[in-house]
Design an enzyme around this catalytic site. Structure first.
Site, PDB file in Angstrom:
ATOM      1  N   SER A   1       0.818  -1.206   0.000  1.00  0.00           N
ATOM      2  CA  SER A   1       0.000   0.000   0.000  1.00  0.00           C
ATOM      3  C   SER A   1       0.856   1.263   0.000  1.00  0.00           C
ATOM      4  CB  SER A   1      -0.959  -0.036   1.190  1.00  0.00           C
ATOM      5  OG  SER A   1      -1.913   0.985   1.122  1.00  0.00           O
TER       6      SER A   1
ATOM      7  N   ASP B   1      -2.326   6.453  -3.507  1.00  0.00           N
ATOM      8  CA  ASP B   1      -1.193   5.795  -2.862  1.00  0.00           C
ATOM      9  C   ASP B   1      -0.697   4.660  -3.755  1.00  0.00           C
ATOM     10  OD1 ASP B   1      -3.275   4.010  -2.433  1.00  0.00           O
ATOM     11  OD2 ASP B   1      -2.541   3.362  -0.486  1.00  0.00           O
TER      12      ASP B   1
ATOM     13  N   ASP C   1      -0.999   1.452  -4.033  1.00  0.00           N
ATOM     14  CA  ASP C   1      -1.889   0.449  -4.629  1.00  0.00           C
ATOM     15  C   ASP C   1      -3.236   1.030  -5.013  1.00  0.00           C
ATOM     16  OD1 ASP C   1      -2.874   0.725  -2.033  1.00  0.00           O
ATOM     17  OD2 ASP C   1      -3.391  -1.394  -1.845  1.00  0.00           O
TER      18      ASP C   1
ATOM     19  N   ASP D   1      -5.767   2.336  -3.457  1.00  0.00           N
ATOM     20  CA  ASP D   1      -7.025   2.106  -2.745  1.00  0.00           C
ATOM     21  C   ASP D   1      -7.378   3.280  -1.840  1.00  0.00           C
ATOM     22  OD1 ASP D   1      -5.173   1.728  -0.714  1.00  0.00           O
ATOM     23  OD2 ASP D   1      -5.990  -0.197  -0.044  1.00  0.00           O
TER      24      ASP D   1
END
Length: 450
Positions: free
Chosen positions: A103, A242, A244, A246
């Site tokens: 992440s 960010d 990833d 999400d």
């Protein structure tokens, strides 16, 4: 059983150190394969996505070996956002989805997140069962039942087209200038493409991943470059994802940052006015600002709080039948569109509000005035429990008494390191600082870190 591998969001750690080693990834893949092939049938499939970290190649290969060794067929998506894995797991009728990502963490970390066939992250119970299988002998499939692996070339394209369908029909972004920071992460191709195809003028940052620069001086955790770009290019809005994709933060035309609380406030009010907010309720975590809670109450909207972690937000949403939730950090969960936080789709919903109202980003990202908030980490000696000591309990009780009616206090242990997070909100910043300082000092005196 005691969980050693799984934390609040899958398995995470420093690459090439336990538990983020190739050997452990192979075991996890084999354990997940055995978990999903309990019926012994062939033909089960798993989709695997990843972000742009160098270690993703190693973990992808190891997971594939473990999964195919137990008879699972593996579909490799390559770099795609985490929410794309949730969407494609369900869309492609896979039994399991896996995202390789840490992440918003630096490149030297990585993680493995699991999704069930419904596209939602696995429950604690399922993760505990997989962890139990890891610790046991995992019987391999017979030679004739070994799984196959192949690359899927159109996975990203499928997600791009789906994301565009969440934007209102017959609405365009023509004339809107958008700074988009992809954090050199998983959305570096998808996000600019979606916004450009919908008509926006896109000034893209963080779209040149090299395996090491993910989240480095860019993205939702470090929006300074995007703030400067918004001002320099006189953009209408900035969007920072960010690693990833999400989560997101927004930047208004004056270069000011808006966090997830402000985004959720806007969506909750608009959805409530349109009759779209299920149960007239927003779900968020204990970290969301008291100002958000007061704002929602003023509009007749209920607020449900959960433990920190977007998976707990989603679990509460599903249990209550609610369709909007998220975190102050920028995870925005809209179960009408996605099974997990989706920074790109949340950005599209915000841009739709701009297009529909004609209002500038500065107006839409300032729904309420936040109550001053202060968070400090108190590090303590491993193996100790400072919260059980009399001096710390006394300090906390005293702080709660001083804040009564004017603020709130939140104390929580980190799930990954010997740290206690001390957060206070208060109308009086001086009082807020005093109570946090007193509690942190009491914790550090009680069990001083080496």
């Amino acid at each position: 059983m005691t969980r050693r591998l799984f934390g609040t969001d899958g398995v995470r750690g420093r690459a090439n150190s336990f538990p983020m080693t190739a050997g452990m990834a192979l075991q996890l893949g084999a354990a997940a394969g055995r978990f999903f092939r309990r019926d012994g049938a062939n033909g089960h499939r798993v989709v695997i996505g990843k972000d742009t970290r160098l270690s993703g190649y190693m973990l992808e290969t190891a997971l594939t070996a473990g999964l195919t060794s137990t008879g699972m067929n593996v579909l490799l998506l390559g770099p795609v956002p985490t929410p794309a894995v949730g969407y494609l797991t369900r869309s492609m009728r896979a039994d399991l989805g896996i995202m390789i990502s840490a992440s918003h963490n630096p490149h030297h970390d990585n993680g493995i997140k699991f999704f069930g066939p419904d596209g939602f992250k696995l429950s604690d119970a399922a993760e505990a069962e997989i962890e139990g299988i890891v610790a046991s002998d995992i019987p391999p499939a017979a030679p004739e039942d070994i799984g196959r692996a192949r690359r899927i070339d159109d996975g990203l394209g499928r997600y791009i087209e789906y994301a565009k369908t969440t934007f209102p029909a017959r609405m365009r972004l023509d004339g809107l200038r958008v700074v988009l920071d992809c954090a050199h992460g998983a959305a570096y191709r998808a996000a600019p493409e979606v916004l450009w195809e919908l008509g926006a003028e896109v000034i893209a940052l963080g779209t040149s991943p090299d395996g090491f620069n993910i989240n480095a001086g860019c993205g939702s955790t470090d929006p300074a470059a995007a703030m400067a770009a918004v001002r320099r290019h006189r953009a209408d809005v900035g969007i920072c994802l960010d690693g990833d994709a999400d989560r997101l933060v927004l930047i208004d035309e004056d270069g000011r940052v808006a966090d997830g609380d402000q985004i959720m406030a806007l969506f909750a009010r608009r959805w409530a006015e349109e009759g779209r907010l299920a149960g007239n309720t927003l779900v968020t975590t204990v970290m969301s600002n008291l100002g958000l809670e007061r704002y929602l109450a003023g509009h007749g909207i209920a607020l449900e709080r959960t433990n920190v972690g977007d998976r707990y937000v989603v679990e509460r949403m599903r249990a209550g039948g609610w369709n909007l939730g998220g975190e102050q950090s920028g995870h925005i969960v809209m179960t009408d569109y996605a099974t997990t936080g989706d920074g790109l789709i949340a950005a599209l919903q915000f841009l739709a509000a701009m297009a529909a109202t004609g209002a500038p980003a500065s107006r839409l990202t300032r729904s309420f005035d936040p109550v001053p908030q202060l968070l400090r980490n108190a590090r303590f000696a491993p193996g100790q429990d400072p919260l059980a000591t009399a001096p710390v309990r006394t300090a906390i009780e005293g702080a709660e008494a001083r804040l009564a009616g004017t603020g709130r206090l939140l104390i929580r242990k980190s799930g990954t390191e010997p740290v206690i997070r001390v957060m206070a909100e208060a109308e009086d910043p001086t009082l807020m600082s005093e109570v946090v300082t007193e509690i942190v000092a009491a914790i550090e005196r009680s069990a001083p870190a080496a």
